[in-house]
Structures are given as C-alpha cells and as structure tokens.
Enzyme design. Structure first.
Site, PDB file in Angstrom:
ATOM      1  N   HIS A  75     104.968 -57.921  -0.119  1.00 23.55           N
ATOM      2  CA  HIS A  75     105.607 -58.079   1.196  1.00 23.55           C
ATOM      3  C   HIS A  75     107.117 -57.890   1.104  1.00 23.55           C
ATOM      4  CE1 HIS A  75     105.410 -60.280   5.299  1.00 23.55           C
ATOM      5  NE2 HIS A  75     106.551 -59.608   5.219  1.00 23.55           N
ATOM      6  N   HIS A 118     110.587 -55.424   2.925  1.00 21.53           N
ATOM      7  CA  HIS A 118     111.069 -54.549   4.009  1.00 21.53           C
ATOM      8  C   HIS A 118     112.123 -53.625   3.411  1.00 21.53           C
ATOM      9  CE1 HIS A 118     109.132 -56.853   7.276  1.00 21.53           C
ATOM     10  NE2 HIS A 118     109.280 -57.873   6.450  1.00 21.53           N
ATOM     11  N   ASP A 160     103.428 -56.774  10.762  1.00 18.06           N
ATOM     12  CA  ASP A 160     104.466 -57.743  10.371  1.00 18.06           C
ATOM     13  C   ASP A 160     105.752 -57.565  11.165  1.00 18.06           C
ATOM     14  OD1 ASP A 160     105.447 -59.926   8.801  1.00 18.06           O
ATOM     15  OD2 ASP A 160     106.777 -58.480   7.857  1.00 18.06           O
ATOM     16  N   HIS A 203     101.018 -61.394  10.041  1.00 17.22           N
ATOM     17  CA  HIS A 203     102.169 -62.239  10.383  1.00 17.22           C
ATOM     18  C   HIS A 203     101.684 -63.072  11.571  1.00 17.22           C
ATOM     19  CE1 HIS A 203     106.590 -62.702  11.679  1.00 17.22           C
ATOM     20  NE2 HIS A 203     105.897 -63.128  12.730  1.00 17.22           N
ATOM     21  N   HIS A 223     103.274 -64.913   4.457  1.00 16.32           N
ATOM     22  CA  HIS A 223     104.320 -65.953   4.442  1.00 16.32           C
ATOM     23  C   HIS A 223     103.944 -67.259   5.164  1.00 16.32           C
ATOM     24  CE1 HIS A 223     105.144 -64.226   8.401  1.00 16.32           C
ATOM     25  NE2 HIS A 223     105.740 -63.166   7.901  1.00 16.32           N
ATOM     26  N   ASN A 236     112.279 -65.746   9.660  1.00 13.76           N
ATOM     27  CA  ASN A 236     111.100 -66.021  10.465  1.00 13.76           C
ATOM     28  C   ASN A 236     109.849 -65.837   9.610  1.00 13.76           C
ATOM     29  OD1 ASN A 236     109.487 -66.481  12.704  1.00 13.76           O
ATOM     30  ND2 ASN A 236     109.466 -64.328  13.303  1.00 13.76           N
ATOM     31  N   ASP A 284     109.001 -61.426   1.034  1.00 13.36           N
ATOM     32  CA  ASP A 284     109.450 -61.078   2.389  1.00 13.36           C
ATOM     33  C   ASP A 284     110.928 -60.653   2.352  1.00 13.36           C
ATOM     34  OD1 ASP A 284     109.307 -60.495   5.056  1.00 13.36           O
ATOM     35  OD2 ASP A 284     109.091 -62.550   5.759  1.00 13.36           O
TER      36      ASP A 284
HETATM   37  O1  DOR Z   1     112.594 -62.989   8.675  1.00 14.21           O
HETATM   38  C1  DOR Z   1     111.934 -62.016   8.981  1.00 14.21           C
HETATM   39  N1  DOR Z   1     112.399 -60.772   8.782  1.00 14.21           N
HETATM   40  N2  DOR Z   1     110.747 -62.190   9.529  1.00 14.21           N
HETATM   41  C2  DOR Z   1     110.034 -61.179  10.038  1.00 14.21           C
HETATM   42  O2  DOR Z   1     108.966 -61.404  10.543  1.00 14.21           O
HETATM   43  C3  DOR Z   1     110.568 -59.802  10.019  1.00 14.21           C
HETATM   44  C4  DOR Z   1     111.548 -59.638   8.948  1.00 14.21           C
HETATM   45  C5  DOR Z   1     112.389 -58.419   9.125  1.00 14.21           C
HETATM   46  O3  DOR Z   1     111.826 -57.336   9.315  1.00 14.21           O
HETATM   47  O4  DOR Z   1     113.601 -58.533   9.058  1.00 14.21           O
HETATM   48 ZN    ZN Z   2     106.509 -61.566   8.937  1.00 14.34          ZN
HETATM   49 ZN    ZN Z   3     108.032 -59.568   6.601  1.00 13.53          ZN
END
Ligand code: DOR
Ligand code: ZN
Ligand code: ZN
Length: 349
Positions: free
Chosen positions: A11, A13, A102, A129, A165, A210, A237
């Site tokens: 997980h 980004h 997500d 999510h 998460h 989040n 995450d």
């Molecule tokens: O903290 C978060 N960042 N929660 C999410 O669900 C999305 C993620 C993001 O893409 O920045």
């Molecule tokens: Zn998420």
């Molecule tokens: Zn995420």
C-alpha cells in the site's frame, strides 16, 4: 546485523501519472529501496485512474521506464474511482496486483456486492479503504461500520477481501471474529497506527492522515491484533504531498504522510525493542505475509541487511522521497537499513 528477505509494501502512493509534484515512480521506488523494500504496490488514485487496460498502460509505461524496485500496481474497483460503475475485472486481471478504490470507501452496498461477486469469479483481491462518507472520518464507526458491511458481503460471495490500514479496536475485533468463522478476509495496518495515538497529535500537517490517529486503546488493540495474527500485514500507506500542501497546520494540510523510509526502524524500536512483539512477527508482517497474501512474485534473491544495534536519528531531509512530512522526524531509533538487494544486485547501500 540481520539479513532477511526484503520488505514488500502492498500500500503506497507514487502519484504518477497525474501528481508528479508530490512523487514519481523514480523517487517513490528510490525511497522504497532506501527503506529495505523491493516490492511495492501503488494505489490507483492517479490521473488518469488506472481503470482500463489503456489507462493502466500509462502507469505501467512509467514503471517500465523508471522503477528501481518491483512495482505491481492496483487497478480501481470502479470507473474513475467514482463508486458507481465497475471496472472490467476480467480485462484487468493479471495486469494488476489487486483492485482498490483507495482514497475513498465504496459507499453503495450494491456496488460492493457486485464488485465482490466479480472478484470471486475472477479470483482477484478486493482491497478496501473503509470510510462511510455519511459519518465524520474521525468517528471510528466510519471505518468499522463499513468493514462490518463488507464482511457480510464477503461471506456471501466468498471473495478474498483485504481491509486497508485498519485503525480502530472495533475493526480488529470484527476481523478476528470473521477469521474465526472462516471468512476469506485479510488486513493490514500502518506503522503510525501501531506507534502513535490522538494524544501525540500536534497542530502540524505531519500528523494529518486518513484514517486519523485514534486512541491509545485502539493502538493497543492493533498491537494485540498484530501479535495474534488478526492483522496479517504491515503496509505503510506512504502518501507523499508537497511541502506547501503539508504546511497548513493540522486542519488545513493534505491527508497523508510518507512511510517507506521509516517503517522498519520505527516498528523495530517501538514494538520489538519495546518488548511488545517478536522480531520474527515484525519481519513476517513486512516480508512473507504480503508476498503470500497478494501472491507476489517469489523472490528469494531479494534481501535486506539491517543494523539492529547502532542508534541513529530519523532525518526527513535525507529522504529519497519527494515527500518529507512524517511524525517520526527526529525520532531516535535503531534498525538502519544498510543494504537492499534486488535479484542479487545491490540497489541501495
Ligand atoms: O492519508 C491518506 N492519504 N489517506 C488516504 O486515504 C489517501 C492518501 C493519499 O492518497 O494521499
Ligand atoms: Zn486509504
Ligand atoms: Zn492509501
């Protein structure tokens, strides 16, 4: 010195295509290598959203061009991650690691039911999510209410349902009970939910993510869940944003913190040296468990070498990621990544 199988993060980004001021495949995978990871799975909240073979191909081209570790992307569950129309699971199966919207929960029960039926038919994973938009995200029920709904749907359809998460004690409890009933569910939590709570929050974007940091009781339940195997996997995450987007105080900052370059030292220091879990349990949750659950390529030549004995201080200025916002900055820790090896080749030293 500890030598083990490299870490795998299901997980992250990486923001490419679409949001490359925050992170790119190149900088994200360099951060992964620096953190001891050789397999990472980026989430599909991108532009365009990888929701078809054509849009996924754009992300895959950036991966093929720039990745320094193995990158297995997610596709979305719904077209454009809008929560309405399902993607073509059969067409995308085999090109992505799993399916997730997500960034948002799937609000409509009927859509999630249909997604799970398709996932069961195609033998693919739904990674959810969980967040009910009719409740404030700070309400723990926003998370566990949707998990409760999805566990019911999962039981009906038999699909492999993976919860992203998890952050609340109720989530741990629901998943523990579901596993005992034989439901095909797995889950992950992130380092910050295992080591921080709402009392640690300062008025600083570094604490904004989040789901949010919950109570000390939630954190303790997550540690128990990790210990007894209710929680299968630790995923970071890793969610980089620009310095400006994280500079607007707690309430005004973008949600998300970076995690790839701090996960092992933070968890090893707090949980293992702190006497809460064994080194074996931590290593399993970061190495073998994600590979097994997500059927990641078996890569015995992927290794990480870790110095467990020399203290050091986390310094976000040294991160390879474009994102530098972390609640762990300046923490005194143990467990520095000394070397990361991908298929027998040193990619970080
Ligand atoms: O903290 C978060 N960042 N929660 C999410 O669900 C999305 C993620 C993001 O893409 O920045
Ligand atoms: Zn998420
Ligand atoms: Zn995420």
């Amino acid at each position: 010195m500890l030598e083990c199988l490299s870490f795998a993060d299901v997980h992250v980004h990486f923001r490419e295509p679409g949001f490359t001021a925050k992170e790119t495949i190149l900088t994200g995978t360099r951060a992964a290598a620096r953190g001891g990871y050789t397999i990472v799975c980026p989430m599909p909240n991108l532009s365009p959203v990888p929701d078809s073979p054509e849009t996924l191909a754009l992300e895959q081209a950036a991966i093929d061009r720039d990745a320094v570790v193995r990158v297995l992307p997610y596709c979305s569950i719904t077209m454009g991650r809008k929560g309405l129309e399902l993607v073509d699971f059969a067409a995308l199966k085999g090109r992505c690691v799993a399916f997730s919207d997500d960034g948002s929960g799937v609000q409509k029960e009927g859509v999630m039911l249909a997604a799970m039926q398709a996932a069961a038919r195609e033998d693919v994973i739904i990674a959810a999510h969980c967040e009910d938009d009719s409740l404030p995200g700070t309400d723990p029920r926003s998370e566990w209410g949707q998990i409760e709904r999805d566990l019911r749907l999962c039981e009906q359809t038999g699909c492999h349902y993976h919860v992203c998460h998890i952050s609340t004690k109720e989530s741990v409890h629901l998943i523990r009970e579901a596993k005992a009933r034989g439901v095909n569910v797995t889950c992950e939590t992130a380092p910050h939910y295992l080591t921080l709570c709402d009392r640690d929050v300062l008025d600083d974007g570094r604490f904004r993510m989040n789901p949010p940091l919950r109570t000390a009781a939630d954190r303790e339940a997550l540690i128990e869940g990790l210990k007894d195997g209710t929680i299968d996997v630790i995923a970071t995450d890793h969610a980089p944003h620009t310095a400006e987007e994280k500079s607007r105080g707690f309430a005004g900052s973008a949600m998300g913190i970076v995690g790839l370059e701090t996960a092992f030292p933070v968890l090893y220091t707090r949980l293992v040296r702190g006497g809460r879990i064994s080194l074996e349990r931590l290593v399993d949750a970061m190495t073998s468990a994600p590979r097994r659950i997500f059927r990641l390529p078996d890569t015995p030549q992927d290794k990480v070498l870790i110095d467990l004995d020399t203290p050091f201080t986390i310094d976000s200025a040294t991160f390879a990621s474009k994102g530098h916002s972390t609640p762990f900055d300046h923490w005194p820790v143990y467990g520095r990544i000394v070397k990361t090896i991908l298929n027998g080749t040193v990619i970080y030293e």
